[in-house]
Structure formats: structure tokens, C-alpha cells
Design an enzyme around this catalytic site. Structure first.
Site: not given
Ligand code: GLU
Length: 449
Positions: A169, A129
Site C-alpha cells: 500500500d 490491513k
Molecule cells: N493496498 C491495496 C488496496 O488498497 C492492495 C491490497 C492487496 O493487494 O492485498 O486494495
């Protein structure tokens, strides 16, 4: 607070000591460790190889300076992060969050959740992340562009199709991903589609990615209700938030025959007993980047806007927290339970506080944790990577059917694992154990690395 198996208690104590002040990370880790008690007993090999301790330590943490110039010519400074948590199952995968509240603890909690979510999705992706303490609110497109370019000017050296694949996100959507991808392409001189997901449809994006987190959450809710011989059809839903996850969750609730009676943003919430007009919400939030309060001015009769207050005071069958972490407290849980809620399904990451989750479980309310229920977003990102790798693009109906099957499989995996470990109907236990064991087995296979 439930007690931990002694082996897990020492892992938790060490984690708190090594990551001081990162309370969201402590919270996310504690929840997983609380589920792993029976696994320590049935699989002593994990503890012997210190798999659990190793999973709690990110493989790599990157913190960087992001300087940029605002529209008035003033130099601005932000802090950027990328936590590459675990690559046992595939390249690090997870979104970028741009929000003023972001600090290392936010990114670590999200990255940690992502490991198990991605594992549970059944796709070959690790967990990571990133983000920055940048506030896009009130910034012009040109400012957002300059910020994204500066952010990518450092991030590009750490990511790649086979290394680390960021996405969106909170605060990072199609506009930001466009600026980020454009800068990556320019710096590297490579059209490497698979380096980012959530791309636009004309430049390597996938159908259904925009809708996937919200749609997937509601598919998961549908399976949970089915397992209790209830139906989504004819039910009422309250959804917190009015961003990407909330909007498409609402759309799918209507598709499946339910009605959305309330939605919110950080200023308050709207109640529309005849059903929230999702086209109007889209117009206000997606196209105008406006406030939810504008809804009542345009909708007229019946709809109300309540400034502040709690959207969870609105009676409903289905509660979908789709805004942000720890937005649903024990007090809100008590209100939902008092009003007879049937199921609470997390579209956001960790929106329910631990005591709220306990209250739901004790009251017999079906509870779907985010790492299972909202995994449709990242799963569709993995489908985007698949399409990029084969230089193909699938149509909407086919992609949505893939998402639907993935969500049914995740539900099945959680339900079966919970049952196997003596906690039938407990999706928290099912998701944590099932997500964990797949990663742990891969780590065991690799030896100590
Ligand atoms: N931010 C999204 C999550 O919390 C998607 C992350 C992504 O697609 O890599 O899963």
C-alpha cells in the site's frame, strides 16, 4: 449528513463509542451504513443475526513493537499493526501501509473498506490491513531493510497462505515486499509464495500486479463513461498523486486515447497542457524517488509546477484521485463541478470527503467509489495467489485480460445492484450493498462464530 435507519444508527453509535477518536474508521463505516437502509428492510435476517454489528468489529487486532537500528547506530522505535477484519470469504487480504500518519484508526478504516472491496472483486478473499507509523522517506535501503526485517519478525506468526496474506500500500512496494518475504522465508524455512502478494516477477510475483490498481481504475472509469454514452477517448484527465496507482492510471488513460494534463505529489502539482510525459514521471518517481517539481526542469516548455495549491483547480473531463484519504474536499469538488467535470473515479482509498461525494452526486457527476474502482489491485493479488497455488505463471496479455473482465464485472455488479435497490447510477449504494450481502450471506451460513 443523511440520517440512518434506527437499527443502523444504534450500530453506528456503538461503533463510535467502542472506537473513540478513530475518525477515518467512523467515516468509512458511516458511508457503508448509510447505504444499507434498504437492505435492513428487505433482509431482516441480517439484523436478527446481528450481522451488521459483527461486521463492524474486527475478528482480530494485532499491535506490536518494531525496534530497529538506523545507519548512525541509534535505536529507533515504531508501532506495527495488522487488523484481521473479516474472513468470511477467504483468508484476510489487504496491504501494508508505512507512513508516519498511520495509527489504529487508519488501519481499521482501510481494513473495513477492504472487506467490501474484496467481496466485490468476486475473488475468494477476506478483508484485512496492516502497517506501521514508519516513514520510509529519506531512509537508506539498509534502514528500510532492517525495519522490514524487524516488522516481519513479529508479523510472521500471524500470517500464512490460508490465514492472512498481506501486500503493499502507500510506502510499501517491491523493495519492501522483497525484504519482508526474505525475512518470512528465513524465519519459517518455507518458500511459501502465497503468503504475500505484489512479489517480484523472479520470485513468485504476477504480471500486471504493479499496474493493476491504476489500470483497473481507468477500466472502471471507461465503463462508467460508456454507461452515460461518453467515451474516454479524447478526454482530459487530472490525476492526484504520482505513486504506483497514479502512474499506471496515467499510462492506461493514454492507452485508451485520453490525455493526462496534471499530476501531483505532497509538495504541489504539475500542469502540462500537451499531456504529462509519463516516462519522465516514472523516471523521477520510480527510479530516483524524487519530487514531481523536478518534472518542469527537465520537460521545459509548456509545463508548470505549482507549489501547494489544489490540482483539482485544473479543468478536466475525468478526475482520478489517486493519492490518499480525504484529499478531495467539498471546495475542490465545487471547483471540479464548476469546470464541467464528467466523472470522478477514486484510485485511492476514500480520497473524497463525504460532502465532496454528495456534491458530485447532487450535480449529476458520475462518481466511482474506491472500493469498486480500485479493486483491480487486490483482485490481481488474488490472481497472484492463484498462480502461486498452481505453481504457474501467466503472461502479461492473459493476466491483463483477466483484470479487464474483473473490472467490467465489478461495474456490472454495482450498476445492477444500485438499480435493484432504487438508486440507478449510484455506484456507492451499488458497491456497498453488493459487497455487503455476499459477506453477510457467508456469515449467516456459518452461524454465530
Ligand atoms: N493496498 C491495496 C488496496 O488498497 C492492495 C491490497 C492487496 O493487494 O492485498 O486494495
Amino acid at each position: 449528513m443523511p440520517t440512518l435507519h434506527p437499527r443502523l444508527a444504534s450500530v453506528f453509535d456503538e461503533l463510535v463509542r467502542r472506537n473513540p477518536g478513530e475518525v477515518e474508521f467512523h467515516q468509512a463505516a458511516r458511508e457503508v451504513l448509510e447505504s444499507l437502509g434498504p437492505v435492513v428492510v428487505t433482509h431482516p435476517q441480517y439484523a436478527e443475526a446481528e450481522i451488521i454489528r459483527r461486521i463492524c468489529e474486527p475478528e482480530r487486532q494485532i499491535i506490536f513493537r518494531v525496534p530497529w537500528v538506523d545507519d548512525s547506530g541509534q535505536v529507533q522505535l515504531n508501532r506495527g499493526f495488522r487488523v484481521e477484519f473479516n474472513s468470511a470469504l477467504g483468508p484476510y487480504k489487504g496491504g501494508l501501509r508505512f507512513h508516519p500518519s498511520v495509527y489504529l484508526g487508519t488501519i481499521k478504516f482501510l481494513g473495513f473498506e477492504q472487506i467490501f472491496k474484496n467481496s466485490l472483486s468476486g475473488m475468494p478473499i477476506g478483508g484485512g490491513k496492516g502497517g506501521a507509523d514508519f516513514d520510509p522517506k529519506g531512509r537508506s535501503d539498509a534502514e528500510v531493510m532492517r525495519f522490514c526485517q524487524s516488522f516481519m519478525t513479529e508479523l510472521y506468526r500471524h500470517i500464512g497462505e490460508y490465514t492472512d496474506v498481506p501486500a503493499g500500500d502507500i510506502g510499501v512496494g517491491g523493495r519492501e515486499l522483497g525484504y519482508l518475504f526474505g525475512q518470512y522465508k528465513r524465519i519459517t524455512n518455507r518458500y511459501e509464495s502465497g503468503v504475500l502478494t505484489g512479489k517480484g516477477l523472479t520470485w513468485g510475483g504476477s504480471q500486471v500486479r504493479t499496474e493493476a490498481t491504476g489500470y483497473g481504475t481507468v477500466y472502471f472509469a471507461q465503463e462508467m463513461l460508456k454507461a452515460r454514452d461518453r467515451a474516454l477517448e479524447g478526454s482530459t484527465a487530472v490525476i492526484s498523486g504520482s505513486g504506483n496507482v497514479a502512474i499506471y492510471a496515467a499510462e492506461k488513460v493514454y492507452d485508451l486515447g485520453g490525455t493526462v494534463v496534471a499530476m501531483s505529489d505532497s509538495s504541489g502539482y504539475i500542469v502540462d497542457p500537451t499531456g504529462v510525459d509519463i516516462h519522465l514521471v516514472k523516471e523521477i518517481k520510480e527510479r530516483r524517488r524524487g519530487r514531481i517539481s523536478e518534472y518542469t526542469d527537465e520537460r521545459g516548455s509548456g509545463a508548470r509546477f505549482i507549489r501547494g495549491g489544489s490540482v483539482w483547480d485544473v479543468p478536466c473531463d475525468l478526475a482520478l484521485p489517486c493519492a490518499t484519504q480525504n484529499e478531495l474536499s467539498a471546495k475542490a469538488a465545487a471547483s471540479l463541478i464548476g469546470n464541467g467535470v464528467l466523472a470522478v473515479v477514486e484510485g485511492a482509498n476514500m480520497p473524497c470527503t463525504p460532502d465532496a461525494v454528495r456534491a458530485f452526486q447532487e450535480a449529476g457527476v458520475a462518481f466511482g467509489p474506491g472500493k469498486a474502482a480500485n479493486a483491480g489491485g487486490v483482485a490481481t493479488s488474488a490472481l497472484e495467489m492463484q498462480q502461486n497455488a498452481s505453481r504457474d505463471s501467466w503472461n502479461f496479455a492473459y493476466t491483463e485480460e483477466r483484470l479487464h473482465v474483473i473490472m467490467r464485472d465489478i461495474h456490472e455488479r454495482c450498476a445492477t445492484t444500485a438499480e435493484e435497490y432504487g438508486a440507478p447510477g449510484n455506484y456507492v449504494v451499488g458497491a456497498n450493498i453488493s459487497g455487503f450481502t455476499k459477506v453477510a450471506d457467508a456469515m449467516l451460513a456459518f452461524g454465530v462464530i
